[in-house]
Design a protein around this motif. Sequence first.
Motif, PDB file in Angstrom:
ATOM      1  N   ILE A 290       6.850  -2.921   2.695  1.00 31.43           N
ATOM      2  CA  ILE A 290       7.143  -2.505   1.320  1.00 31.43           C
ATOM      3  C   ILE A 290       8.463  -1.733   1.281  1.00 31.43           C
ATOM      4  O   ILE A 290       9.219  -1.820   0.303  1.00 31.43           O
ATOM      5  N   ARG A 291       8.795  -1.004   2.335  1.00 32.87           N
ATOM      6  CA  ARG A 291      10.082  -0.300   2.393  1.00 32.87           C
ATOM      7  C   ARG A 291      11.240  -1.295   2.445  1.00 32.87           C
ATOM      8  O   ARG A 291      12.301  -1.048   1.860  1.00 32.87           O
ATOM      9  N   MET A 292      11.042  -2.416   3.119  1.00 34.18           N
ATOM     10  CA  MET A 292      12.085  -3.449   3.155  1.00 34.18           C
ATOM     11  C   MET A 292      12.322  -4.016   1.765  1.00 34.18           C
ATOM     12  O   MET A 292      13.466  -4.203   1.339  1.00 34.18           O
ATOM     13  N   ILE A 293      11.229  -4.288   1.059  1.00 34.36           N
ATOM     14  CA  ILE A 293      11.356  -4.851  -0.288  1.00 34.36           C
ATOM     15  C   ILE A 293      12.007  -3.841  -1.226  1.00 34.36           C
ATOM     16  O   ILE A 293      12.855  -4.195  -2.065  1.00 34.36           O
ATOM     17  N   GLU A 294      11.645  -2.578  -1.107  1.00 34.94           N
ATOM     18  CA  GLU A 294      12.271  -1.526  -1.914  1.00 34.94           C
ATOM     19  C   GLU A 294      13.763  -1.434  -1.621  1.00 34.94           C
ATOM     20  O   GLU A 294      14.588  -1.254  -2.544  1.00 34.94           O
ATOM     21  N   THR A 295      14.122  -1.592  -0.358  1.00 37.34           N
ATOM     22  CA  THR A 295      15.538  -1.547   0.023  1.00 37.34           C
ATOM     23  C   THR A 295      16.300  -2.723  -0.566  1.00 37.34           C
ATOM     24  O   THR A 295      17.419  -2.566  -1.078  1.00 37.34           O
ATOM     25  N   ILE A 296      15.682  -3.909  -0.510  1.00 41.07           N
ATOM     26  CA  ILE A 296      16.328  -5.104  -1.060  1.00 41.07           C
ATOM     27  C   ILE A 296      16.497  -4.985  -2.574  1.00 41.07           C
ATOM     28  O   ILE A 296      17.541  -5.326  -3.141  1.00 41.07           O
ATOM     29  N   GLN A 297      15.480  -4.440  -3.248  1.00 45.41           N
ATOM     30  CA  GLN A 297      15.491  -4.386  -4.708  1.00 45.41           C
ATOM     31  C   GLN A 297      16.220  -3.165  -5.264  1.00 45.41           C
ATOM     32  O   GLN A 297      16.885  -3.254  -6.298  1.00 45.41           O
ATOM     33  N   ASP A 298      16.074  -2.004  -4.584  1.00 49.14           N
ATOM     34  CA  ASP A 298      16.588  -0.744  -5.130  1.00 49.14           C
ATOM     35  C   ASP A 298      17.720  -0.119  -4.313  1.00 49.14           C
ATOM     36  O   ASP A 298      18.263   0.912  -4.707  1.00 49.14           O
ATOM     37  N   GLY A 299      17.998  -0.724  -3.155  1.00 47.46           N
ATOM     38  CA  GLY A 299      19.065  -0.177  -2.318  1.00 47.46           C
ATOM     39  C   GLY A 299      18.592   0.865  -1.334  1.00 47.46           C
ATOM     40  O   GLY A 299      19.334   1.254  -0.427  1.00 47.46           O
ATOM     41  N   LYS A 300      17.356   1.343  -1.480  1.00 52.26           N
ATOM     42  CA  LYS A 300      16.800   2.317  -0.540  1.00 52.26           C
ATOM     43  C   LYS A 300      15.277   2.320  -0.646  1.00 52.26           C
ATOM     44  O   LYS A 300      14.719   1.996  -1.695  1.00 52.26           O
ATOM     45  N   PRO A 301      14.589   2.710   0.427  1.00 57.06           N
ATOM     46  CA  PRO A 301      13.124   2.750   0.384  1.00 57.06           C
ATOM     47  C   PRO A 301      12.622   4.008  -0.310  1.00 57.06           C
ATOM     48  O   PRO A 301      13.298   5.043  -0.304  1.00 57.06           O
ATOM     49  N   SER A 302      11.430   3.928  -0.887  1.00 58.06           N
ATOM     50  CA  SER A 302      10.842   5.097  -1.538  1.00 58.06           C
ATOM     51  C   SER A 302       9.444   5.434  -1.009  1.00 58.06           C
ATOM     52  O   SER A 302       8.958   6.540  -1.214  1.00 58.06           O
ATOM     53  N   THR A 303       8.808   4.488  -0.326  1.00 60.65           N
ATOM     54  CA  THR A 303       7.477   4.733   0.241  1.00 60.65           C
ATOM     55  C   THR A 303       7.625   5.403   1.605  1.00 60.65           C
ATOM     56  O   THR A 303       8.301   4.866   2.487  1.00 60.65           O
ATOM     57  N   PRO A 304       7.023   6.561   1.820  1.00 64.80           N
ATOM     58  CA  PRO A 304       7.173   7.264   3.104  1.00 64.80           C
ATOM     59  C   PRO A 304       6.311   6.636   4.194  1.00 64.80           C
ATOM     60  O   PRO A 304       5.296   5.990   3.923  1.00 64.80           O
ATOM     61  N   PHE A 305       6.730   6.840   5.446  1.00 65.05           N
ATOM     62  CA  PHE A 305       5.892   6.460   6.570  1.00 65.05           C
ATOM     63  C   PHE A 305       4.738   7.451   6.677  1.00 65.05           C
ATOM     64  O   PHE A 305       4.658   8.426   5.931  1.00 65.05           O
ATOM     65  N   MET A 306       3.824   7.229   7.610  1.00 64.63           N
ATOM     66  CA  MET A 306       2.636   8.058   7.738  1.00 64.63           C
ATOM     67  C   MET A 306       2.988   9.459   8.246  1.00 64.63           C
ATOM     68  O   MET A 306       3.863   9.627   9.095  1.00 64.63           O
ATOM     69  N   GLN A 307       2.281  10.439   7.695  1.00 65.58           N
ATOM     70  CA  GLN A 307       2.437  11.831   8.081  1.00 65.58           C
ATOM     71  C   GLN A 307       1.123  12.331   8.668  1.00 65.58           C
ATOM     72  O   GLN A 307       0.088  11.664   8.574  1.00 65.58           O
ATOM     73  N   PHE A 308       1.150  13.516   9.262  1.00 68.72           N
ATOM     74  CA  PHE A 308      -0.078  14.088   9.799  1.00 68.72           C
ATOM     75  C   PHE A 308      -1.126  14.213   8.689  1.00 68.72           C
ATOM     76  O   PHE A 308      -0.829  14.682   7.591  1.00 68.72           O
ATOM     77  N   GLY A 309      -2.331  13.762   8.998  1.00 67.75           N
ATOM     78  CA  GLY A 309      -3.417  13.790   8.017  1.00 67.75           C
ATOM     79  C   GLY A 309      -3.623  12.479   7.296  1.00 67.75           C
ATOM     80  O   GLY A 309      -4.677  12.273   6.667  1.00 67.75           O
ATOM     81  N   ASP A 310      -2.655  11.580   7.347  1.00 70.30           N
ATOM     82  CA  ASP A 310      -2.805  10.280   6.694  1.00 70.30           C
ATOM     83  C   ASP A 310      -3.848   9.436   7.428  1.00 70.30           C
ATOM     84  O   ASP A 310      -3.987   9.508   8.656  1.00 70.30           O
ATOM     85  N   ARG A 311      -4.546   8.598   6.660  1.00 71.07           N
ATOM     86  CA  ARG A 311      -5.652   7.808   7.195  1.00 71.07           C
ATOM     87  C   ARG A 311      -5.446   6.326   6.908  1.00 71.07           C
ATOM     88  O   ARG A 311      -5.112   5.944   5.784  1.00 71.07           O
ATOM     89  N   ILE A 312      -5.664   5.478   7.925  1.00 72.53           N
ATOM     90  CA  ILE A 312      -5.556   4.035   7.749  1.00 72.53           C
ATOM     91  C   ILE A 312      -6.889   3.388   8.138  1.00 72.53           C
ATOM     92  O   ILE A 312      -7.485   3.724   9.158  1.00 72.53           O
ATOM     93  N   GLN A 313      -7.362   2.471   7.281  1.00 70.24           N
ATOM     94  CA  GLN A 313      -8.600   1.736   7.529  1.00 70.24           C
ATOM     95  C   GLN A 313      -8.289   0.239   7.432  1.00 70.24           C
ATOM     96  O   GLN A 313      -7.672  -0.208   6.463  1.00 70.24           O
ATOM     97  N   ILE A 314      -8.727  -0.508   8.440  1.00 71.77           N
ATOM     98  CA  ILE A 314      -8.447  -1.942   8.515  1.00 71.77           C
ATOM     99  C   ILE A 314      -9.755  -2.684   8.748  1.00 71.77           C
ATOM    100  O   ILE A 314     -10.537  -2.325   9.638  1.00 71.77           O
ATOM    101  N   GLU A 315     -10.008  -3.739   7.950  1.00 74.06           N
ATOM    102  CA  GLU A 315     -11.291  -4.431   8.024  1.00 74.06           C
ATOM    103  C   GLU A 315     -11.148  -5.849   7.477  1.00 74.06           C
ATOM    104  O   GLU A 315     -10.217  -6.159   6.727  1.00 74.06           O
TER     105      GLU A 315
END
Length: 335
Positions: A290-315
């Motif tokens: 999504i950061r790549m798409i933001e860069t292509i469309q807006d010139g820069k990314p706006s979605t941050p990478f994961m920080q301490f406390g962030d949670r990812i669930q995959i299923e």
Amino acid sequence: MKLASVNAGRDGQLVVVSNDLSKMVTADGIANTLQQALDNWAETAPKLAALHAKLESGDVEGQAFDQTAVASPLPRAFQWADGSAYVNHVELVRKARNAEMPESFWTDPLMYQGGSDSFLAPRAPIVMPQSEGFGIDFEAEIAVITDDVPMGVSPEDALGHIKLIMLVNDVSLRGLIPGELAKGFGFFQSKPSSAFSPVCVTPDALGSAWEAGKVHLPLVSHLNGDMFGKPEAGVDMTFDFGRLVAHAARTRPLCAGTIIGSGTVSNKLDGGPGKPVKEGGVGYSCIAEIRMIETIQDGKPSTPFMQFGDRIQIEMFDADGKSIFGQIDQTVQQG
């Protein structure tokens, strides 16, 4: 058939798990670990399948299966090689950097050899010394486990060597990748330990969802409780798992217990980049996309990478909405 490794020693204890993930029974007398089972798959697979049938029928009572008490199916492996079968993902990466993508990327798979000595458990935290600058990212993927694969195997024959399928979170440190690739020697520090789903399954357990070396189901990711992606794993997969296994075995044999990953599952939308789920798309299987798409469309990314406390669930769920592999559920923690 579904298999898992409960926490016990470095390589876990092999258990057979019921289809609904509610019960398990140890594989005592058949194989102590999944690696032992794979080393003698022709002999152990029928015995494990028979035990699974008894568990399903109730002839064996079993005990409760706890997804929080298991390691990755192979807590460590002789070989972990990750491909990039969804070339759409690679194309976006290069486009965001204003770099042309070689035409060969559509005909010859990309693959790197990852560290396989210390996989994370599916519910273990992602521990990092820092978050700023590292660019901590998840990558939701599918992986297969093989038996012994001969060098030079054809893609068609390679499919017969795929014995088990599972999910993977291929943790990536995006902030470290450019510097490492610039050295011309590939990933190392930027690819820390990966985590795999609580259970792995035989291809027949997927029924019609396993076809032509692809899993034809959505891969679902939730980031901090919000749906982040649900791309169809069987769509836009340029190289099926037969091609990936054959690629890995082109100049070397692969030993039993080799894990081959699909790379980040990625879908196009009307021939172009995908859209976030909240905008009607199927979203993404990593933050970088999504950061790549933001860069292509807006010139820069706006979605941050994961920080301490962030949670990812995959299923991944079957047609009836039931979890197939169990859930990868990880939180980023400072170490």
